[in-house]
Motif scaffolding. Sequence first.
Motif, PDB file in Angstrom:
ATOM      1  N   ALA A  97      -8.982   1.681  -1.685  1.00 38.24           N
ATOM      2  CA  ALA A  97      -8.748   2.925  -2.437  1.00 38.24           C
ATOM      3  C   ALA A  97     -10.070   3.590  -2.810  1.00 38.24           C
ATOM      4  O   ALA A  97     -10.174   4.823  -2.803  1.00 38.24           O
ATOM      5  CB  ALA A  97      -7.920   2.639  -3.684  1.00 38.24           C
ATOM      6  N   ARG A 100     -11.176   5.769  -0.254  1.00 33.53           N
ATOM      7  CA  ARG A 100     -10.225   6.858   0.010  1.00 33.53           C
ATOM      8  C   ARG A 100     -10.057   7.780  -1.192  1.00 33.53           C
ATOM      9  O   ARG A 100      -9.044   8.452  -1.303  1.00 33.53           O
ATOM     10  CB  ARG A 100      -8.861   6.276   0.352  1.00 33.53           C
ATOM     11  CG  ARG A 100      -8.815   5.416   1.555  1.00 33.53           C
ATOM     12  CD  ARG A 100      -7.465   4.691   1.611  1.00 33.53           C
ATOM     13  NE  ARG A 100      -7.344   3.936   2.818  1.00 33.53           N
ATOM     14  CZ  ARG A 100      -6.523   4.243   3.812  1.00 33.53           C
ATOM     15  NH1 ARG A 100      -5.722   5.268   3.725  1.00 33.53           N
ATOM     16  NH2 ARG A 100      -6.479   3.490   4.875  1.00 33.53           N
ATOM     17  N   GLN A 103      -8.406  11.118  -1.087  1.00 34.89           N
ATOM     18  CA  GLN A 103      -7.013  11.232  -0.665  1.00 34.89           C
ATOM     19  C   GLN A 103      -6.077  11.160  -1.870  1.00 34.89           C
ATOM     20  O   GLN A 103      -6.385  10.483  -2.855  1.00 34.89           O
ATOM     21  CB  GLN A 103      -6.670  10.127   0.329  1.00 34.89           C
ATOM     22  CG  GLN A 103      -7.436  10.240   1.624  1.00 34.89           C
ATOM     23  CD  GLN A 103      -7.069   9.127   2.583  1.00 34.89           C
ATOM     24  OE1 GLN A 103      -6.206   8.301   2.306  1.00 34.89           O
ATOM     25  NE2 GLN A 103      -7.738   9.106   3.724  1.00 34.89           N
ATOM     26  N   GLY A 105      -3.485  10.077  -4.483  1.00 33.88           N
ATOM     27  CA  GLY A 105      -2.967   8.796  -4.943  1.00 33.88           C
ATOM     28  C   GLY A 105      -3.978   7.674  -4.983  1.00 33.88           C
ATOM     29  O   GLY A 105      -3.730   6.640  -5.612  1.00 33.88           O
ATOM     30  N   ALA A 106      -5.123   7.824  -4.332  1.00 33.81           N
ATOM     31  CA  ALA A 106      -6.087   6.726  -4.262  1.00 33.81           C
ATOM     32  C   ALA A 106      -6.647   6.360  -5.637  1.00 33.81           C
ATOM     33  O   ALA A 106      -6.906   5.186  -5.915  1.00 33.81           O
ATOM     34  CB  ALA A 106      -7.217   7.070  -3.301  1.00 33.81           C
ATOM     35  N   ARG A 183       0.616   9.494  -1.881  1.00 31.65           N
ATOM     36  CA  ARG A 183      -0.115   9.681  -0.627  1.00 31.65           C
ATOM     37  C   ARG A 183       0.621  10.450   0.400  1.00 31.65           C
ATOM     38  O   ARG A 183       1.617  10.832   0.528  1.00 31.65           O
ATOM     39  CB  ARG A 183      -0.612   8.366  -0.052  1.00 31.65           C
ATOM     40  CG  ARG A 183       0.434   7.373   0.364  1.00 31.65           C
ATOM     41  CD  ARG A 183      -0.197   6.098   0.885  1.00 31.65           C
ATOM     42  NE  ARG A 183      -0.644   6.176   2.253  1.00 31.65           N
ATOM     43  CZ  ARG A 183       0.128   5.966   3.314  1.00 31.65           C
ATOM     44  NH1 ARG A 183       1.393   5.685   3.159  1.00 31.65           N
ATOM     45  NH2 ARG A 183      -0.345   6.038   4.530  1.00 31.65           N
TER      46      ARG A 183
END
Length: 183
Positions: A97, A100, A103, A105-106, A183
Amino acid sequence: MHSGVLAMDRLGTDRLTELMSFSPYLIATAAAAVTSAVVGGIFYAFSTFVMSGLDRAQPVEAIAAMRGVNAEAQANVPFLVVFVGSAVLALGAGVAAAFRLSQPGAGYVLAGAVLALVAFVVTMAFNVPLNDHLDAVDSSGLSAADATREWRAYLGPWTAWNHVRTAAPLLGSVLMLVGLRGR
């Protein structure tokens, strides 16, 4: 004959394929969330009734019983697989995460993974040393007053740290699932 648009038609094959893809990140994070919830549930049992039940016994009996519980926890393979496995999965999901973060929701997954790891850290830093101290107490040679003092010195801090071990992975599990949903 029915002339409506089917759900499959509305999704389209590209969207359907995207929804059905299971990446290692998704699988590891979902597994981390589930195992974190299991760990939190185990500790929840101790926070809500096991420790209170032990406290109803005489202090010497409570000390002996808790020693037995601790010995079993250290030797119980299914528990250790879930407990250590949960920490490893949370660590992996958290690292993934972190890479990410741009991105959706990470951030939730990262925060949830950190909270899930709190149970492992608190166990090693606080509960295990308290268990080791209790194990070193010679309860057979203690007076009733000394046994009561030892049990009280153990029960309060151990249970307080156990509340942390309960809440952190349960909240972490929720955050990881929220992150996956985003995500």
